[in-house]
Design a protein around this motif. Structure first.
Motif, PDB file in Angstrom:
ATOM      1  N   LYS A  26       1.333  -0.737  -0.106  1.00  9.43           N
ATOM      2  CA  LYS A  26       0.338  -0.184   0.060  1.00  9.43           C
ATOM      3  C   LYS A  26       0.684   1.539   0.062  1.00  9.43           C
ATOM      4  N   GLN A  27       2.073   1.119   0.938  1.00 12.39           N
ATOM      5  CA  GLN A  27       2.999   2.191   0.576  1.00 12.39           C
ATOM      6  C   GLN A  27       3.386   2.495  -0.584  1.00 12.39           C
ATOM      7  N   LEU A  28       3.797   1.617  -0.942  1.00 11.91           N
ATOM      8  CA  LEU A  28       4.545   1.812  -2.335  1.00 11.91           C
ATOM      9  C   LEU A  28       3.548   1.641  -3.837  1.00 11.91           C
ATOM     10  N   ALA A  29       2.005   1.764  -3.672  1.00 12.29           N
ATOM     11  CA  ALA A  29       1.172   2.009  -4.220  1.00 12.29           C
ATOM     12  C   ALA A  29       1.578   2.840  -5.394  1.00 12.29           C
ATOM     13  N   SER A  30       1.693   3.696  -5.120  1.00 19.15           N
ATOM     14  CA  SER A  30       2.199   5.443  -5.755  1.00 19.15           C
ATOM     15  C   SER A  30       3.509   4.993  -7.099  1.00 19.15           C
ATOM     16  N   GLY A  31       3.995   3.845  -6.756  1.00 17.82           N
ATOM     17  CA  GLY A  31       5.247   3.781  -7.462  1.00 17.82           C
ATOM     18  C   GLY A  31       5.183   2.827  -8.232  1.00 17.82           C
ATOM     19  N   LEU A  32       3.756   2.229  -7.517  1.00 14.99           N
ATOM     20  CA  LEU A  32       4.013   1.159  -9.083  1.00 14.99           C
ATOM     21  C   LEU A  32       4.057   0.614 -10.356  1.00 14.99           C
ATOM     22  N   ASP A  33       3.354   1.789 -11.055  1.00 14.86           N
ATOM     23  CA  ASP A  33       3.396   1.876 -12.524  1.00 14.86           C
ATOM     24  C   ASP A  33       4.477   2.293 -13.087  1.00 14.86           C
ATOM     25  N   ALA A  34       5.539   3.403 -12.170  1.00 14.53           N
ATOM     26  CA  ALA A  34       6.491   3.802 -12.950  1.00 14.53           C
ATOM     27  C   ALA A  34       8.087   2.581 -12.485  1.00 14.53           C
ATOM     28  N   GLY A  35       7.567   1.498 -11.391  1.00 17.15           N
ATOM     29  CA  GLY A  35       8.855   0.456 -11.398  1.00 17.15           C
ATOM     30  C   GLY A  35       9.668   0.917 -10.024  1.00 17.15           C
ATOM     31  N   PHE A  36      10.988   0.017  -9.826  1.00 12.67           N
ATOM     32  CA  PHE A  36      11.082  -0.072  -9.443  1.00 12.67           C
ATOM     33  C   PHE A  36      12.886  -0.308  -9.794  1.00 12.67           C
ATOM     34  N   VAL A  37      13.555  -0.150  -9.140  1.00 10.64           N
ATOM     35  CA  VAL A  37      15.365  -0.094  -9.137  1.00 10.64           C
ATOM     36  C   VAL A  37      15.625  -1.111  -7.663  1.00 10.64           C
ATOM     37  N   LEU A  38      16.274  -2.728  -8.596  1.00 15.43           N
ATOM     38  CA  LEU A  38      17.068  -2.840  -6.957  1.00 15.43           C
ATOM     39  C   LEU A  38      18.524  -3.652  -7.346  1.00 15.43           C
ATOM     40  N   PRO A  51      12.308   2.579  -5.043  1.00 14.61           N
ATOM     41  CA  PRO A  51      10.860   2.875  -5.988  1.00 14.61           C
ATOM     42  C   PRO A  51      11.897   4.005  -7.318  1.00 14.61           C
ATOM     43  N   MET A  52      11.151   4.731  -8.379  1.00 18.22           N
ATOM     44  CA  MET A  52      11.832   5.082  -9.574  1.00 18.22           C
ATOM     45  C   MET A  52      12.104   5.991  -9.187  1.00 18.22           C
ATOM     46  N   ALA A  53      11.146   6.995  -8.746  1.00 12.44           N
ATOM     47  CA  ALA A  53      11.240   8.011  -8.722  1.00 12.44           C
ATOM     48  C   ALA A  53      12.755   8.705  -7.137  1.00 12.44           C
ATOM     49  N   GLU A  54      12.222   7.700  -6.185  1.00 16.58           N
ATOM     50  CA  GLU A  54      14.173   7.938  -5.692  1.00 16.58           C
ATOM     51  C   GLU A  54      15.413   7.331  -6.617  1.00 16.58           C
ATOM     52  N   TRP A  55      15.251   6.764  -7.160  1.00 17.75           N
ATOM     53  CA  TRP A  55      16.088   5.982  -7.856  1.00 17.75           C
ATOM     54  C   TRP A  55      16.568   7.364  -8.711  1.00 17.75           C
ATOM     55  N   ASN A  56      15.667   7.798  -9.502  1.00 15.21           N
ATOM     56  CA  ASN A  56      16.080   9.401  -9.969  1.00 15.21           C
ATOM     57  C   ASN A  56      16.951  10.789  -9.076  1.00 15.21           C
ATOM     58  N   VAL A  57      16.505  10.466  -8.354  1.00 17.49           N
ATOM     59  CA  VAL A  57      17.164  11.393  -7.039  1.00 17.49           C
ATOM     60  C   VAL A  57      18.089  11.300  -6.970  1.00 17.49           C
ATOM     61  N   MET A  58      18.664   9.236  -6.660  1.00 18.67           N
ATOM     62  CA  MET A  58      19.944   9.640  -6.660  1.00 18.67           C
ATOM     63  C   MET A  58      20.398   9.889  -7.727  1.00 18.67           C
ATOM     64  N   MET A  59      20.112   8.746  -8.780  1.00 18.36           N
ATOM     65  CA  MET A  59      21.299   9.171 -10.037  1.00 18.36           C
ATOM     66  C   MET A  59      21.064  10.944 -10.284  1.00 18.36           C
ATOM     67  N   ALA A  60      20.594  11.582 -10.291  1.00 24.06           N
ATOM     68  CA  ALA A  60      20.859  12.666 -10.355  1.00 24.06           C
ATOM     69  C   ALA A  60      22.130  13.618  -9.711  1.00 24.06           C
ATOM     70  N   LYS A  61      22.273  12.638  -7.938  1.00 20.46           N
ATOM     71  CA  LYS A  61      22.844  13.318  -7.079  1.00 20.46           C
ATOM     72  C   LYS A  61      24.309  12.888  -7.952  1.00 20.46           C
TER      73      LYS A  61
END
Length: 157
Positions: A26-38, A51-61
């Motif tokens: 349920k907590q991860l539901a907002s990122g289900l469509d975008a996918g995840f990085v493991l 979550p892909m949004a968090e991965w993109n923040v990390m990759m920007a750094k």
């Protein structure tokens, strides 16, 4: 994304699939469509689910690092080693690729532990050892890491 909360136990099957507990899903539901990085954790024998949004923040750094500095290039290579894009299927299962199962030595019993904006995936025995207070005095660690922070209006960090 809001902070992810909770520590959950589940089982991995022989193919490396695990059923996400409903509160975590349920907590991860907002990122289900975008996918995840493991990926492999840098400091621990566990995996990190971004979550892909968090991965993109990390990759920007990481993208700000000068790749003509050998240390930076070596770091990027090691940081991204074994990175996989993964999805949570319609049944709420996550498939952990075999090489990452081997890295984290995941057997059957698994712990999914929130780490602010990501989820750590641990073999249960390794997780229990990592939080064992006889190895690291958590009170001392908490004081060292958080003791000098006082940024809240109420004087409480």
């Amino acid at each position: 994304m809001n902070a992810i909360v909770g520590t959950y136990e589940c089982k991995a099957d022989s193919k490396g699939r695990l059923m996400l507990p409903a509160p975590l899903k349920k907590q991860l539901a907002s990122g289900l469509d975008a996918g995840f990085v493991l990926k492999r954790s840098v400091f621990q024998p566990c995996l990190e689910l971004y979550p892909m949004a968090e991965w993109n923040v990390m990759m920007a750094k990481i993208n700000k690092l000068n790749r003509f500095v050998k240390k930076n290039n070596d770091f990027i290579r090691r940081f991204t080693a074994g990175v996989k894009i993964v999805e949570i299927d319609a049944a709420g299962r996550l498939l952990i690729p075999r090489d990452l199962v081997v890295f984290a030595e995941i057997d059957k019993d698994v712990v999914l532990s929130s780490a602010v904006n990501i989820v750590e995936i641990w073999d249960k025995d390794k997780y229990e050892k990592s939080i064992d207070d006889s190895v690291v005095d958590f009170a001392d660690l908490a004081e060292e890491v958080m003791g000098n922070l006082n940024d809240g209006e109420d004087g409480i960090s």
